[in-house]
Design an enzyme around this catalytic site. Structure first.
Site, PDB file in Angstrom:
ATOM      1  N   GLU A   1      48.609 -17.934 -29.706  1.00 17.88           N
ATOM      2  CA  GLU A   1      47.637 -16.856 -29.423  1.00 17.88           C
ATOM      3  C   GLU A   1      46.209 -17.381 -29.559  1.00 17.88           C
ATOM      4  OE1 GLU A   1      48.582 -13.038 -31.202  1.00 17.88           O
ATOM      5  OE2 GLU A   1      46.509 -12.383 -30.979  1.00 17.88           O
TER       6      GLU A   1
ATOM      7  N   LYS B   1      50.523  -6.681 -38.151  1.00 18.41           N
ATOM      8  CA  LYS B   1      50.730  -7.735 -37.149  1.00 18.41           C
ATOM      9  C   LYS B   1      49.529  -8.704 -37.188  1.00 18.41           C
ATOM     10  CE  LYS B   1      50.832  -9.745 -32.933  1.00 18.41           C
ATOM     11  NZ  LYS B   1      49.767 -10.528 -32.280  1.00 18.41           N
TER      12      LYS B   1
ATOM     13  N   ASP C   1      60.789 -21.014 -41.923  1.00 20.84           N
ATOM     14  CA  ASP C   1      61.525 -20.018 -41.155  1.00 20.84           C
ATOM     15  C   ASP C   1      60.622 -18.789 -41.036  1.00 20.84           C
ATOM     16  OD1 ASP C   1      63.126 -17.877 -40.440  1.00 20.84           O
ATOM     17  OD2 ASP C   1      64.819 -18.484 -41.684  1.00 20.84           O
TER      18      ASP C   1
ATOM     19  N   HIS D   1      38.084 -11.647 -28.075  1.00 20.18           N
ATOM     20  CA  HIS D   1      39.100 -12.527 -27.465  1.00 20.18           C
ATOM     21  C   HIS D   1      38.517 -13.259 -26.266  1.00 20.18           C
ATOM     22  CE1 HIS D   1      42.981 -10.449 -29.086  1.00 20.18           C
ATOM     23  NE2 HIS D   1      42.205 -10.916 -30.024  1.00 20.18           N
TER      24      HIS D   1
HETATM   25  C1  MEV Z   1      46.165  -8.911 -32.307  1.00 18.67           C
HETATM   26  O1  MEV Z   1      47.032 -10.022 -32.222  1.00 18.67           O
HETATM   27  C2  MEV Z   1      46.105  -8.377 -33.712  1.00 18.67           C
HETATM   28  C3  MEV Z   1      45.277  -7.098 -33.864  1.00 18.67           C
HETATM   29  O2  MEV Z   1      45.776  -6.079 -33.004  1.00 18.67           O
HETATM   30  C4  MEV Z   1      45.375  -6.668 -35.319  1.00 18.67           C
HETATM   31  C5  MEV Z   1      44.767  -5.324 -35.623  1.00 18.67           C
HETATM   32  O3  MEV Z   1      44.737  -4.451 -34.725  1.00 18.67           O
HETATM   33  O4  MEV Z   1      44.350  -5.152 -36.773  1.00 18.67           O
HETATM   34  C6  MEV Z   1      43.855  -7.329 -33.485  1.00 18.67           C
END
Ligand code: MEV
Length: 434
Positions: free
Chosen positions: A76, A259, A275, A376
């Site tokens: 990513e 995430k 792992d 991004h």
């Molecule tokens: C993207 O990989 C992760 C985010 O969506 C985490 C978040 O929303 O806090 C930017």
């Protein structure tokens, strides 16, 4: 020049010059793939290829007063950049504090079915009386572990639904290994022994990924250090607190919040040959252990201070190891461990937790200010500019062009770079003419 402005070779040279890696390490990092085919074939079934994932460095993450350069493997584009941005803010504020509690024991269950309360009592007594024999079984099944003082630390029995399932849980200390193989092997050996002792056939013997050990990380941020060109830091800090509260109240936000944390943690785990599914599974189990899914970190203002201070706290399990089959088979993990330079497994776990927290900070700051897409886009444009061969000042110029271009490819960045260089040569030529 900043680390990110260097070419990969220049970055390796820098690491070698600064003593982070040896000349041989630098060579290893340059060679692709680091994994030989015969080793790959020996790792999984039906192997037909080897996949490359870039390893990037999070530079200067301050944890408990020490600075670490953390290898991260991820596909990513914005993850390493985000971690670097979060680590910079944390560093300006004294860094992340991290601790681990309690020390790790891997649970492994030997499960029986339809065990009446009377039988449960009888079985528990038998297990207690034959503790020494169970230890003998342990020493025989995992001799190397027991030589390192590892093994069963405790045994407890649990009844589920009035004995519909009844399990004997082994609490296993796996040393510096992640422990899955050890826990499975040991519980299978003990299951055989218990079958004979109790006269009842177990349904299964298997580890549980519900890690008991928790990494606790915290950071205190002066809101002024969050300031952007267009927004004061305090306004961003307030939004970070609101975002955090939102994730506590809404599990569909909490999972995305987490995430973002796992973006950093898993990238570290992968680079170190761990792992990653075990790390994920344990984290999400932990997030939902109270019955509803919660964020692994929270952000709030420190109570009772005259100046507002933003506090971030993260608690999560960190199911990793420093030794084990894939770590020794793959070439990179040991090299990544050397670059990281943590003194032991627990040091590594603390650093990975800190990465999760700063990764989370960077994501929340981005969402609270310019928005995640803009962030991004910037990162991707810089990456494309560098990949096309732009250097120094050129990187910024090509990246700026790429943010405005609808076609964002290395080729387009290369075309822009070539045009830019051409016109510079032309300008030089005209200068000389005058
Ligand atoms: C993207 O990989 C992760 C985010 O969506 C985490 C978040 O929303 O806090 C930017």
């Amino acid at each position: 020049m900043k680390f990110y402005e260097l070419t990969p070779q220049e970055r390796r040279n820098f690491l070698e010059r600064e003593g982070y890696i040896t000349h041989n390490d630098a060579r290893l990092l340059r060679l692709t793939p680091l994994l030989r085919e015969y080793a790959a074939d020996g790792m999984i079934e039906n192997q037909v290829g080897i996949m490359g994932i870039p390893i990037g460095l999070l530079m200067g993450l301050k944890v408990n007063g020490d600075e670490y350069n953390v290898p991260m493997a991820t596909e990513e584009p914005s993850v390493v950049a985000g971690a670097c941005a979060g680590a910079k803010i944390a560093r300006e504020n004294g860094g992340v504090n991290a601790a681990i509690w309690p020390l790790r024991v891997i649970p492994a269950d030997i499960v029986f079915q339809r065990v009446s309360p009377e039988q449960q009592e009888e079985f528990e007594k038998k297990i207690e009386d034959h503790n020494k024999d169970m230890m003998k079984v342990m020493r025989k099944s995992v001799p190397t572990l027991t030589h390192h003082n590892g093994g069963i630390e405790g045994i407890s029995c649990f009844s589920i639904r009035r004995g519909e399932f009844w399990k004997v849980r082994l609490w296993i200390w796996p040393g510096e290994a992640m422990g899955a193989n050890i826990a499975n092997k040991l519980s299978e050996a003990e299951a055989k022994y218990l079958e004979g002792l109790l006269g009842i056939k177990p349904l299964a013997a298997i580890l549980s990924n519900a890690e008991t050990e928790t990494v606790a990380c915290s950071v205190e941020i002066d809101p002024d250090t969050l300031e952007t060109k267009t927004e004061p830091g305090l306004s961003i800090a307030r939004k970070i607190v609101d975002l955090s509260r939102w994730s506590e109240m809404d599990d569909t936000r909490a999972v995305t919040h987490n995430k973002g944390i796992m973006n950093g943690v898993v990238a570290c785990a992968l680079a170190n040959g761990n792992d990653t599914r075990a790390v994920e599974a344990a984290a999400h189990w932990y997030a939902s252990r109270g019955g509803s899914y919660k964020p692994l970190s929270t952000w709030f203002f420190k109570p009772d201070t005259r100046k507002k201070i933003l506090v971030g706290k993260l608690f999560m399990p960190m199911a990793i190891g420093r030794v084990g089959f894939s770590i020794t088979t793959l070439g990179t993990p040991q090299l990544c461990q050397r670059i990281l330079g943590a003194e032991d497994l627990w040091g590594t776990q603390k650093v990975f937790g800190a990465v999760g927290l700063v990764q989370n900070l960077a994501a929340l700051k981005s969402i609270a200010s310019e928005g995640i897409t803009q962030g991004h886009l910037k990162v991707r444009s810089y990456n494309l500019a560098r990949a096309a061969g732009a250097q120094g000042e050129e990187i910024k110029k090509v990246a700026k062009h790429m943010t405005q271009n609808s076609k964002r490819t290395v080729r387009q960045a290369g075309i822009k770079l070539a045009k830019m260089r051409d016109s510079e040569i032309f300008e030089d030529y005209e200068d000389k003419d005058e």
